[in-house]
Scaffold this motif. Sequence first.
Motif, PDB file in Angstrom:
ATOM      1  N   ALA A 116       0.842  -1.211   0.000  1.00  0.00           N
ATOM      2  CA  ALA A 116       0.000   0.000   0.000  1.00  0.00           C
ATOM      3  C   ALA A 116       0.874   1.256   0.000  1.00  0.00           C
ATOM      4  N   ALA A 117       1.921   1.252   0.808  1.00  0.00           N
ATOM      5  CA  ALA A 117       2.814   2.423   0.881  1.00  0.00           C
ATOM      6  C   ALA A 117       3.531   2.637  -0.445  1.00  0.00           C
ATOM      7  N   ARG A 118       4.008   1.571  -1.039  1.00  0.00           N
ATOM      8  CA  ARG A 118       4.703   1.705  -2.325  1.00  0.00           C
ATOM      9  C   ARG A 118       3.763   2.236  -3.399  1.00  0.00           C
ATOM     10  N   SER A 119       2.539   1.766  -3.378  1.00  0.00           N
ATOM     11  CA  SER A 119       1.566   2.218  -4.374  1.00  0.00           C
ATOM     12  C   SER A 119       1.246   3.703  -4.192  1.00  0.00           C
ATOM     13  N   GLU A 120       0.905   4.073  -2.966  1.00  0.00           N
ATOM     14  CA  GLU A 120       0.533   5.468  -2.708  1.00  0.00           C
ATOM     15  C   GLU A 120       1.731   6.405  -2.809  1.00  0.00           C
ATOM     16  N   ALA A 121       2.780   6.093  -2.080  1.00  0.00           N
ATOM     17  CA  ALA A 121       3.939   6.990  -2.075  1.00  0.00           C
ATOM     18  C   ALA A 121       4.627   7.004  -3.434  1.00  0.00           C
ATOM     19  N   GLY A 122       4.634   5.880  -4.122  1.00  0.00           N
ATOM     20  CA  GLY A 122       5.244   5.846  -5.448  1.00  0.00           C
ATOM     21  C   GLY A 122       4.570   6.809  -6.406  1.00  0.00           C
ATOM     22  N   ALA A 123       3.239   6.808  -6.403  1.00  0.00           N
ATOM     23  CA  ALA A 123       2.500   7.740  -7.264  1.00  0.00           C
ATOM     24  C   ALA A 123       2.764   9.179  -6.841  1.00  0.00           C
ATOM     25  N   HIS A 124       2.798   9.418  -5.536  1.00  0.00           N
ATOM     26  CA  HIS A 124       3.045  10.776  -5.034  1.00  0.00           C
ATOM     27  C   HIS A 124       4.473  11.232  -5.331  1.00  0.00           C
ATOM     28  N   MET A 125       5.421  10.308  -5.284  1.00  0.00           N
ATOM     29  CA  MET A 125       6.803  10.668  -5.616  1.00  0.00           C
ATOM     30  C   MET A 125       6.910  11.059  -7.083  1.00  0.00           C
ATOM     31  N   SER A 126       6.266  10.298  -7.946  1.00  0.00           N
ATOM     32  CA  SER A 126       6.284  10.645  -9.379  1.00  0.00           C
ATOM     33  C   SER A 126       5.710  12.038  -9.597  1.00  0.00           C
ATOM     34  N   GLU A 127       4.622  12.317  -8.904  1.00  0.00           N
ATOM     35  CA  GLU A 127       3.995  13.642  -9.000  1.00  0.00           C
ATOM     36  C   GLU A 127       4.928  14.721  -8.450  1.00  0.00           C
ATOM     37  N   ALA A 128       5.592  14.441  -7.331  1.00  0.00           N
ATOM     38  CA  ALA A 128       6.482  15.424  -6.709  1.00  0.00           C
ATOM     39  C   ALA A 128       7.680  15.728  -7.607  1.00  0.00           C
ATOM     40  N   TRP A 129       8.212  14.717  -8.304  1.00  0.00           N
ATOM     41  CA  TRP A 129       9.336  14.941  -9.200  1.00  0.00           C
ATOM     42  C   TRP A 129       8.943  15.846 -10.369  1.00  0.00           C
ATOM     43  N   GLN A 130       7.657  15.861 -10.713  1.00  0.00           N
ATOM     44  CA  GLN A 130       7.199  16.691 -11.832  1.00  0.00           C
ATOM     45  C   GLN A 130       7.085  18.166 -11.450  1.00  0.00           C
ATOM     46  N   GLN A 131       7.073  18.439 -10.153  1.00  0.00           N
ATOM     47  CA  GLN A 131       6.964  19.817  -9.672  1.00  0.00           C
ATOM     48  C   GLN A 131       8.345  20.474  -9.678  1.00  0.00           C
ATOM     49  N   PRO A 132       8.391  21.784  -9.891  1.00  0.00           N
ATOM     50  CA  PRO A 132       9.703  22.453  -9.854  1.00  0.00           C
ATOM     51  C   PRO A 132      10.243  22.486  -8.415  1.00  0.00           C
ATOM     52  N   PRO A 133      11.555  22.484  -8.262  1.00  0.00           N
ATOM     53  CA  PRO A 133      12.140  22.583  -6.915  1.00  0.00           C
ATOM     54  C   PRO A 133      11.679  23.863  -6.225  1.00  0.00           C
ATOM     55  N   ILE A 134      11.568  23.797  -4.921  1.00  0.00           N
ATOM     56  CA  ILE A 134      11.130  24.953  -4.131  1.00  0.00           C
ATOM     57  C   ILE A 134      12.368  25.762  -3.762  1.00  0.00           C
ATOM     58  N   ASP A 135      12.298  27.068  -3.999  1.00  0.00           N
ATOM     59  CA  ASP A 135      13.455  27.913  -3.712  1.00  0.00           C
ATOM     60  C   ASP A 135      13.126  29.066  -2.761  1.00  0.00           C
ATOM     61  N   THR A 136      11.934  29.034  -2.150  1.00  0.00           N
ATOM     62  CA  THR A 136      11.579  30.072  -1.178  1.00  0.00           C
ATOM     63  C   THR A 136      11.085  29.413   0.109  1.00  0.00           C
ATOM     64  N   ASP A 137      11.174  30.157   1.191  1.00  0.00           N
ATOM     65  CA  ASP A 137      10.668  29.654   2.467  1.00  0.00           C
ATOM     66  C   ASP A 137       9.157  29.443   2.415  1.00  0.00           C
ATOM     67  N   ASN A 138       8.446  30.353   1.764  1.00  0.00           N
ATOM     68  CA  ASN A 138       6.989  30.213   1.669  1.00  0.00           C
ATOM     69  C   ASN A 138       6.587  28.948   0.919  1.00  0.00           C
ATOM     70  N   GLY A 139       7.383  28.534  -0.027  1.00  0.00           N
ATOM     71  CA  GLY A 139       7.073  27.338  -0.795  1.00  0.00           C
ATOM     72  C   GLY A 139       7.192  26.048  -0.003  1.00  0.00           C
ATOM     73  N   MET A 140       7.889  26.079   1.130  1.00  0.00           N
ATOM     74  CA  MET A 140       8.064  24.878   1.940  1.00  0.00           C
ATOM     75  C   MET A 140       6.754  24.382   2.534  1.00  0.00           C
ATOM     76  N   ASN A 141       5.816  25.274   2.755  1.00  0.00           N
ATOM     77  CA  ASN A 141       4.501  24.872   3.247  1.00  0.00           C
ATOM     78  C   ASN A 141       3.681  24.450   2.034  1.00  0.00           C
ATOM     79  N   LEU A 142       3.505  23.150   1.870  1.00  0.00           N
ATOM     80  CA  LEU A 142       2.847  22.636   0.679  1.00  0.00           C
ATOM     81  C   LEU A 142       1.340  22.850   0.696  1.00  0.00           C
ATOM     82  N   GLY A 143       0.765  23.048   1.857  1.00  0.00           N
ATOM     83  CA  GLY A 143      -0.651  23.370   1.955  1.00  0.00           C
ATOM     84  C   GLY A 143      -1.567  22.163   1.983  1.00  0.00           C
ATOM     85  N   THR A 144      -1.282  21.114   1.258  1.00  0.00           N
ATOM     86  CA  THR A 144      -2.141  19.926   1.258  1.00  0.00           C
ATOM     87  C   THR A 144      -1.287  18.692   1.508  1.00  0.00           C
TER      88      THR A 144
END
Length: 169
Positions: free
Chosen positions: A119-147
């Motif tokens: 279950a963890a591999r399935s959920e986290a794997g999909a979320h990791m793929s999604e996270a890699w598609q996002q640009p790197p965060i370069d501000t302090d405000n960006g560290m709070n992902l909100g969701t």
Amino acid sequence: MGTVVILSATAQAGSWTWAQTTALIVPVIALVGVYITFTLNQRAARRERRSRTFAEALTAVEEYLEMPYRIRRRPASPDARRELTDEASSLLARMAFHHAWLQIEASAVAEPYAALVAAARSEAGAHMSEAWQQPPIDTDNGMNLGTAYSRDRSNTARAACIRVMRRHL
């Protein structure tokens, strides 16, 4: 006269005294006490060892479930990408190690743990793929992902795994 002495010694040898009974019972009670103490200490040590094994196995899964957040908050650097992928690989190896250990140490727990890992591999794997598609965060405000990333299947599998682990302590 020699016969009287022999009869008297035989009569004394045939009677059992409380002092002799006490001398026999006290060491027996002491040995039983030592055995009970040893057995209880061994049981407590086994329970503590299993608790630690279970906690370490659950920690590896939890760290894996946190990887999407770490990836999303990564700095823009090739070294950071390499470190994160190395860490994800290391976590997969640790989860495999803990699964094998549980198959040996507490086989009834191995199947629920395998379901949790899946279950963890399935959920986290999909979320990791999604996270890699996002640009790197370069501000302090960006560290709070909100969701938060969804972990419903992993949380359900984790609760089931913990129930089985508690029964096998």
